[in-house]
Motif scaffolding. Structure first.
Motif, mmCIF file in Angstrom:
data_model
loop_
_atom_site.group_PDB
_atom_site.id
_atom_site.type_symbol
_atom_site.label_atom_id
_atom_site.label_comp_id
_atom_site.label_asym_id
_atom_site.label_seq_id
_atom_site.Cartn_x
_atom_site.Cartn_y
_atom_site.Cartn_z
ATOM 1 N N PHE A 185 -87.623 51.648 2.198
ATOM 2 C CA PHE A 185 -87.583 52.388 3.335
ATOM 3 C C PHE A 185 -88.365 51.763 4.345
ATOM 4 N N ILE A 186 -89.478 50.838 4.063
ATOM 5 C CA ILE A 186 -90.022 50.105 4.790
ATOM 6 C C ILE A 186 -88.964 49.137 5.638
ATOM 7 N N ALA A 187 -88.025 48.546 4.911
ATOM 8 C CA ALA A 187 -87.092 47.693 5.374
ATOM 9 C C ALA A 187 -85.794 48.286 6.350
ATOM 10 N N TYR A 188 -85.697 49.852 6.046
ATOM 11 C CA TYR A 188 -84.879 50.619 6.894
ATOM 12 C C TYR A 188 -85.321 50.873 8.093
ATOM 13 N N GLY A 189 -86.681 51.210 8.116
ATOM 14 C CA GLY A 189 -87.416 51.646 9.227
ATOM 15 C C GLY A 189 -87.536 50.303 10.378
ATOM 16 N N ALA A 190 -87.744 49.169 9.720
ATOM 17 C CA ALA A 190 -87.969 47.863 10.576
ATOM 18 C C ALA A 190 -86.339 47.483 11.072
ATOM 19 N N ILE A 191 -85.476 47.781 10.551
ATOM 20 C CA ILE A 191 -84.083 47.504 10.827
ATOM 21 C C ILE A 191 -83.714 48.299 12.036
ATOM 22 N N LYS A 192 -84.281 49.600 11.893
ATOM 23 C CA LYS A 192 -84.071 50.475 12.960
ATOM 24 C C LYS A 192 -84.708 50.078 14.392
ATOM 25 N N ALA A 193 -85.779 49.630 14.091
ATOM 26 C CA ALA A 193 -86.668 48.989 15.318
ATOM 27 C C ALA A 193 -86.021 47.766 15.825
ATOM 28 N N ILE A 194 -85.527 46.641 14.794
ATOM 29 C CA ILE A 194 -84.762 45.505 15.415
ATOM 30 C C ILE A 194 -83.642 45.809 16.007
ATOM 31 N N ASN A 195 -82.690 46.955 15.738
ATOM 32 C CA ASN A 195 -81.436 47.233 16.011
ATOM 33 C C ASN A 195 -81.688 47.979 17.580
ATOM 34 N N GLU A 196 -82.614 48.776 17.528
ATOM 35 C CA GLU A 196 -83.087 49.437 19.014
ATOM 36 C C GLU A 196 -83.407 48.483 20.038
ATOM 37 N N ALA A 197 -84.134 47.148 19.687
ATOM 38 C CA ALA A 197 -84.366 46.165 20.694
ATOM 39 C C ALA A 197 -82.971 45.266 20.784
ATOM 40 N N GLY A 198 -82.201 45.796 20.253
ATOM 41 C CA GLY A 198 -80.834 44.974 20.829
ATOM 42 C C GLY A 198 -80.795 43.501 20.080
ATOM 43 N N LEU A 199 -81.547 43.452 19.100
ATOM 44 C CA LEU A 199 -81.339 42.123 18.316
ATOM 45 C C LEU A 199 -80.556 42.100 17.216
ATOM 46 N N LYS A 200 -79.963 40.866 16.627
ATOM 47 C CA LYS A 200 -78.970 40.991 15.559
ATOM 48 C C LYS A 200 -79.790 40.485 14.310
ATOM 49 N N ILE A 201 -79.071 41.109 13.442
ATOM 50 C CA ILE A 201 -79.555 40.621 12.125
ATOM 51 C C ILE A 201 -78.368 40.033 11.122
ATOM 52 N N PRO A 202 -78.542 38.970 10.737
ATOM 53 C CA PRO A 202 -79.641 38.238 10.480
ATOM 54 C C PRO A 202 -79.994 36.994 11.481
ATOM 55 N N GLU A 203 -79.217 36.959 12.641
ATOM 56 C CA GLU A 203 -79.388 35.705 13.458
ATOM 57 C C GLU A 203 -80.687 35.952 14.011
ATOM 58 N N TYR A 204 -81.303 36.844 14.543
ATOM 59 C CA TYR A 204 -82.756 37.029 15.234
ATOM 60 C C TYR A 204 -83.611 37.287 13.935
ATOM 61 N N VAL A 205 -83.389 38.133 12.975
ATOM 62 C CA VAL A 205 -84.540 38.634 12.002
ATOM 63 C C VAL A 205 -83.602 38.816 10.749
ATOM 64 N N ALA A 206 -84.020 37.919 9.751
ATOM 65 C CA ALA A 206 -83.479 38.361 8.296
ATOM 66 C C ALA A 206 -84.242 39.341 7.606
ATOM 67 N N VAL A 207 -84.027 40.070 6.893
ATOM 68 C CA VAL A 207 -84.607 41.034 5.983
ATOM 69 C C VAL A 207 -84.227 40.759 4.643
ATOM 70 N N VAL A 208 -85.343 40.841 3.902
ATOM 71 C CA VAL A 208 -85.322 41.051 2.395
ATOM 72 C C VAL A 208 -86.225 42.240 1.920
ATOM 73 N N CYS A 209 -85.908 42.551 0.842
ATOM 74 C CA CYS A 209 -86.974 43.883 0.532
ATOM 75 C C CYS A 209 -86.714 44.236 -1.147
ATOM 76 N N PHE A 210 -87.056 45.293 -1.438
ATOM 77 C CA PHE A 210 -86.927 45.791 -2.991
ATOM 78 C C PHE A 210 -86.301 47.113 -2.896
ATOM 79 N N ASP A 211 -85.100 47.076 -3.589
ATOM 80 C CA ASP A 211 -84.582 48.589 -4.002
ATOM 81 C C ASP A 211 -83.596 49.092 -2.847
ATOM 82 N N ALA A 212 -82.884 48.142 -2.418
ATOM 83 C CA ALA A 212 -81.820 48.430 -1.217
ATOM 84 C C ALA A 212 -80.675 48.585 -1.917
ATOM 85 N N VAL A 213 -80.374 49.715 -2.687
ATOM 86 C CA VAL A 213 -79.183 49.826 -3.397
ATOM 87 C C VAL A 213 -77.912 50.477 -2.703
ATOM 88 N N ASP A 214 -77.189 49.770 -2.273
ATOM 89 C CA ASP A 214 -75.941 50.446 -1.470
ATOM 90 C C ASP A 214 -74.842 50.446 -2.689
#
Length: 239
Positions: A185-214
């Protein structure tokens, strides 16, 4: 459990339910919503209902609460998070320190040298061990971490979003940055902020976390994640 809407805890409950049904028992589920007072109230309620045992993912409340009921011979098994207690208790969890160390190691192997860290409340063993494991790996690899990019919040989407938003507005972040989020959930919130800032993942910020089960395979970009065996944690705790 702290958050019944989190798939990690939902799958733990499924594991508990399977084990209890196989033994002709039933379960009562309480959601503390990461609230220490609610956790204590639910523990008292369950004890009053004379449950045969208590399985709890504590949010780091007063350890005397558990000690009090243990003295009344209420069996307690902790899962995911262990309160700051001196007595011996049964505890079912992964090695959070080692798992976080490996996540940091993975990012270093990918060439990252700039890191940020968002963890949960440090009075919870899960948050503390994950932070310590991650930072120790960076230290072992002679990588300095910017202390302005270490934050402790709650294990909630809102926490990840607000902390990441603040960083992006206030701190000059050199890219590429690798963000370690202590849960999904922390990761999802951070990703939302990164996307709203118009930044690309993982080109600008890479994200790793626990339990992001898709389970669908539809989430893009996919998140590198340590996925805990939640169902097995539940069955082991119940057994």
């Amino acid at each position: 459990v702290p958050d019944i809407s989190n798939a990690f805890y939902a799958n733990i409950i499924k594991g508990i339910e399977k084990a209890t049904r196989e033994n002709d028992q039933s379960i009562i589920v309480c959601n503390s919503d990461e609230n220490i007072k609610m956790e204590e109230e639910y523990v008292q309620l369950l004890a009053q209902k004379q449950v045969m045992g208590l399985i709890i993912a504590s949010v780091g409340g007063n350890p005397e609460v558990f000690k009090q009921y243990r003295q009344h011979e209420l069996p307690i098994v902790f899962i995911d998070n262990l309160p700051q207690i001196k007595d011996n208790y049964d505890y079912v969890a992964i090695d959070n320190y080692k798992a976080s160390y490996k996540l940091a190691e993975h990012l270093i192997e990918q060439g990252y040298r700039k890191f940020a860290l968002i963890t949960g409340p440090l009075n919870q063993s899960t948050a503390l061990e994950r932070q310590e494991g991650f930072i120790k790996c960076l230290e072992d690899n002679s990588i300095e971490i910017n202390k302005k990019l270490i934050a402790s919040g709650e294990f909630k989407l809102e926490s990840g979003y607000s902390i990441m938003s603040k960083w992006l507005k206030q701190i000059e972040i050199e890219k590429p940055l690798a963000l370690f989020a202590a849960n999904n959930f922390i990761a999802y919130g951070a990703i939302k902020a990164i996307n709203e800032a118009g930044l690309k993942i993982p080109e600008y910020v890479a994200v790793v976390c626990f339990d992001a089960v898709d389970v669908t395979g539809l989430i893009i970009p996919q998140i590198t994640s340590v996925n805990q065996p939640a169902f097995e944690i539940g069955t082991i705790a119940a057994n």
